[in-house]
Motif scaffolding. Sequence first.
Motif, PDB file in Angstrom:
ATOM      1  N   ALA A   1      39.474  57.414  32.539  1.00 21.80           N
ATOM      2  CA  ALA A   1      40.589  56.616  32.085  1.00 21.80           C
ATOM      3  C   ALA A   1      40.495  55.284  32.963  1.00 21.80           C
ATOM      4  O   ALA A   1      40.523  55.034  34.145  1.00 21.80           O
ATOM      5  CB  ALA A   1      41.957  57.183  32.471  1.00 21.80           C
ATOM      6  N   GLY A   2      40.827  54.358  32.199  1.00 21.60           N
ATOM      7  CA  GLY A   2      40.833  52.895  32.281  1.00 21.60           C
ATOM      8  C   GLY A   2      42.446  52.511  32.636  1.00 21.60           C
ATOM      9  O   GLY A   2      43.298  53.186  31.903  1.00 21.60           O
ATOM     10  N   SER A   3      42.780  51.485  33.195  1.00 22.64           N
ATOM     11  CA  SER A   3      43.907  51.025  33.445  1.00 22.64           C
ATOM     12  C   SER A   3      44.148  49.629  33.502  1.00 22.64           C
ATOM     13  O   SER A   3      43.250  48.761  34.026  1.00 22.64           O
ATOM     14  CB  SER A   3      44.662  51.592  34.913  1.00 22.64           C
ATOM     15  N   TYR A   4      44.960  48.978  32.629  1.00 19.00           N
ATOM     16  CA  TYR A   4      45.209  47.564  32.737  1.00 19.00           C
ATOM     17  C   TYR A   4      45.740  47.228  34.132  1.00 19.00           C
ATOM     18  O   TYR A   4      45.571  46.114  34.546  1.00 19.00           O
ATOM     19  CB  TYR A   4      46.104  46.962  31.632  1.00 19.00           C
ATOM     20  N   LYS A   5      46.513  47.930  34.886  1.00 15.86           N
ATOM     21  CA  LYS A   5      47.024  47.575  36.022  1.00 15.86           C
ATOM     22  C   LYS A   5      46.143  47.616  37.137  1.00 15.86           C
ATOM     23  O   LYS A   5      46.111  46.633  38.365  1.00 15.86           O
ATOM     24  CB  LYS A   5      48.147  48.593  36.710  1.00 15.86           C
ATOM     25  N   LYS A   6      45.120  48.468  36.919  1.00 13.21           N
ATOM     26  CA  LYS A   6      43.921  48.410  37.988  1.00 13.21           C
ATOM     27  C   LYS A   6      43.096  47.204  37.680  1.00 13.21           C
ATOM     28  O   LYS A   6      42.661  46.462  38.852  1.00 13.21           O
ATOM     29  CB  LYS A   6      43.119  49.734  37.854  1.00 13.21           C
ATOM     30  N   ALA A   7      42.857  46.780  36.266  1.00 14.29           N
ATOM     31  CA  ALA A   7      42.066  45.574  36.000  1.00 14.29           C
ATOM     32  C   ALA A   7      42.669  44.412  36.676  1.00 14.29           C
ATOM     33  O   ALA A   7      41.953  43.679  37.187  1.00 14.29           O
ATOM     34  CB  ALA A   7      41.969  45.632  34.469  1.00 14.29           C
ATOM     35  N   LEU A   8      44.034  44.348  36.374  1.00 11.37           N
ATOM     36  CA  LEU A   8      44.751  43.198  36.914  1.00 11.37           C
ATOM     37  C   LEU A   8      44.684  43.222  38.231  1.00 11.37           C
ATOM     38  O   LEU A   8      44.488  41.932  39.088  1.00 11.37           O
ATOM     39  CB  LEU A   8      46.352  43.227  36.325  1.00 11.37           C
ATOM     40  N   ALA A   9      44.725  44.540  39.182  1.00 10.99           N
ATOM     41  CA  ALA A   9      44.702  44.132  40.587  1.00 10.99           C
ATOM     42  C   ALA A   9      43.302  43.644  40.927  1.00 10.99           C
ATOM     43  O   ALA A   9      42.992  42.816  42.052  1.00 10.99           O
ATOM     44  CB  ALA A   9      44.805  45.438  41.183  1.00 10.99           C
ATOM     45  N   CYS A  10      42.242  44.184  40.446  1.00  9.58           N
ATOM     46  CA  CYS A  10      40.943  43.709  40.751  1.00  9.58           C
ATOM     47  C   CYS A  10      40.527  42.192  40.358  1.00  9.58           C
ATOM     48  O   CYS A  10      40.056  41.244  40.952  1.00  9.58           O
ATOM     49  CB  CYS A  10      39.742  44.521  39.759  1.00  9.58           C
ATOM     50  N   PHE A  11      41.347  41.553  39.299  1.00 16.44           N
ATOM     51  CA  PHE A  11      40.825  40.243  38.646  1.00 16.44           C
ATOM     52  C   PHE A  11      41.798  39.267  39.892  1.00 16.44           C
ATOM     53  O   PHE A  11      41.456  38.238  40.248  1.00 16.44           O
ATOM     54  CB  PHE A  11      41.533  40.031  37.477  1.00 16.44           C
ATOM     55  N   VAL A  12      42.972  39.900  40.466  1.00 20.57           N
ATOM     56  CA  VAL A  12      43.810  39.114  41.293  1.00 20.57           C
ATOM     57  C   VAL A  12      43.264  39.003  42.557  1.00 20.57           C
ATOM     58  O   VAL A  12      42.956  38.200  43.364  1.00 20.57           O
ATOM     59  CB  VAL A  12      45.334  39.759  41.482  1.00 20.57           C
ATOM     60  N   LYS A  13      42.508  40.064  43.128  1.00 19.26           N
ATOM     61  CA  LYS A  13      41.725  40.079  44.216  1.00 19.26           C
ATOM     62  C   LYS A  13      40.672  39.253  44.113  1.00 19.26           C
ATOM     63  O   LYS A  13      40.166  38.603  45.138  1.00 19.26           O
ATOM     64  CB  LYS A  13      41.190  41.598  44.515  1.00 19.26           C
ATOM     65  N   SER A  14      39.893  39.347  43.053  1.00 17.13           N
ATOM     66  CA  SER A  14      38.783  38.314  43.058  1.00 17.13           C
ATOM     67  C   SER A  14      39.229  37.027  43.051  1.00 17.13           C
ATOM     68  O   SER A  14      38.521  35.945  43.603  1.00 17.13           O
ATOM     69  CB  SER A  14      38.016  38.540  41.521  1.00 17.13           C
ATOM     70  N   ASP A  15      40.247  36.792  42.513  1.00 12.80           N
ATOM     71  CA  ASP A  15      40.688  35.284  42.230  1.00 12.80           C
ATOM     72  C   ASP A  15      41.254  34.856  43.772  1.00 12.80           C
ATOM     73  O   ASP A  15      41.368  33.731  44.040  1.00 12.80           O
ATOM     74  CB  ASP A  15      41.869  35.093  41.663  1.00 12.80           C
ATOM     75  N   SER A  16      41.838  35.880  44.459  1.00 16.40           N
ATOM     76  CA  SER A  16      42.314  35.319  45.770  1.00 16.40           C
ATOM     77  C   SER A  16      40.892  35.104  46.878  1.00 16.40           C
ATOM     78  O   SER A  16      40.973  34.496  47.629  1.00 16.40           O
ATOM     79  CB  SER A  16      42.925  36.682  46.491  1.00 16.40           C
ATOM     80  N   ILE A  17      39.742  35.712  46.570  1.00 16.93           N
ATOM     81  CA  ILE A  17      38.431  35.520  47.183  1.00 16.93           C
ATOM     82  C   ILE A  17      37.995  34.044  47.055  1.00 16.93           C
ATOM     83  O   ILE A  17      37.976  33.292  47.721  1.00 16.93           O
ATOM     84  CB  ILE A  17      37.655  36.274  47.150  1.00 16.93           C
TER      85      ILE A  17
END
Length: 167
Positions: free
Chosen positions: A45-61
């Motif tokens: 199962a995928g999740s938009y919340k998990k995707a958002l968290a990954c994108f935010v983490k990538s953007d913070s790096i």
Amino acid sequence: DRAIECNPDDNIAWTLLGHWYMELADMTRLQRRWSRMFAKVDPPAGSYKKALACFVKSDSIEPWVQNTMHIAKAHLRLRNKEKAIEMFQRIRDETVIASCEDYRMRKEARIHIHKLTDPSLYNKLMSMIYDGYLESYRIPLVMRDTQSQYIHGDAHYYMITGKEYTV
């Protein structure tokens, strides 16, 4: 997951994981059923919340225009319209066009802002026409070169005659 375990500061790995969660969340029941039937694999199962968290983490790096676009689209799918508009406006206002990809991101952000903020159906249609969704109807007026930048129709004449034409 393994790439992130090896190097948690790799922004590309976080972006790819975000894409993975986004694609899994976008799968329809029919696609899931087909993958179970033909590939004998039950997709997680995928999740938009998990995707958002990954994108935010990538953007913070490392901040990146495409990550900001993915964050905005994840907010849209989570029905956070105000945050999505804020991210699209950030792309529109702060992006310096250094490549064709930057131009495309800024243009797509403008389109989303028009769609989300303009209540008039007429204005939405006009923004779609002028922002590129209906470009196939404008082909005689505008030609597209190999780098996907827009040049006037005169370039086609110079290309046929063999003369050099620069933008």
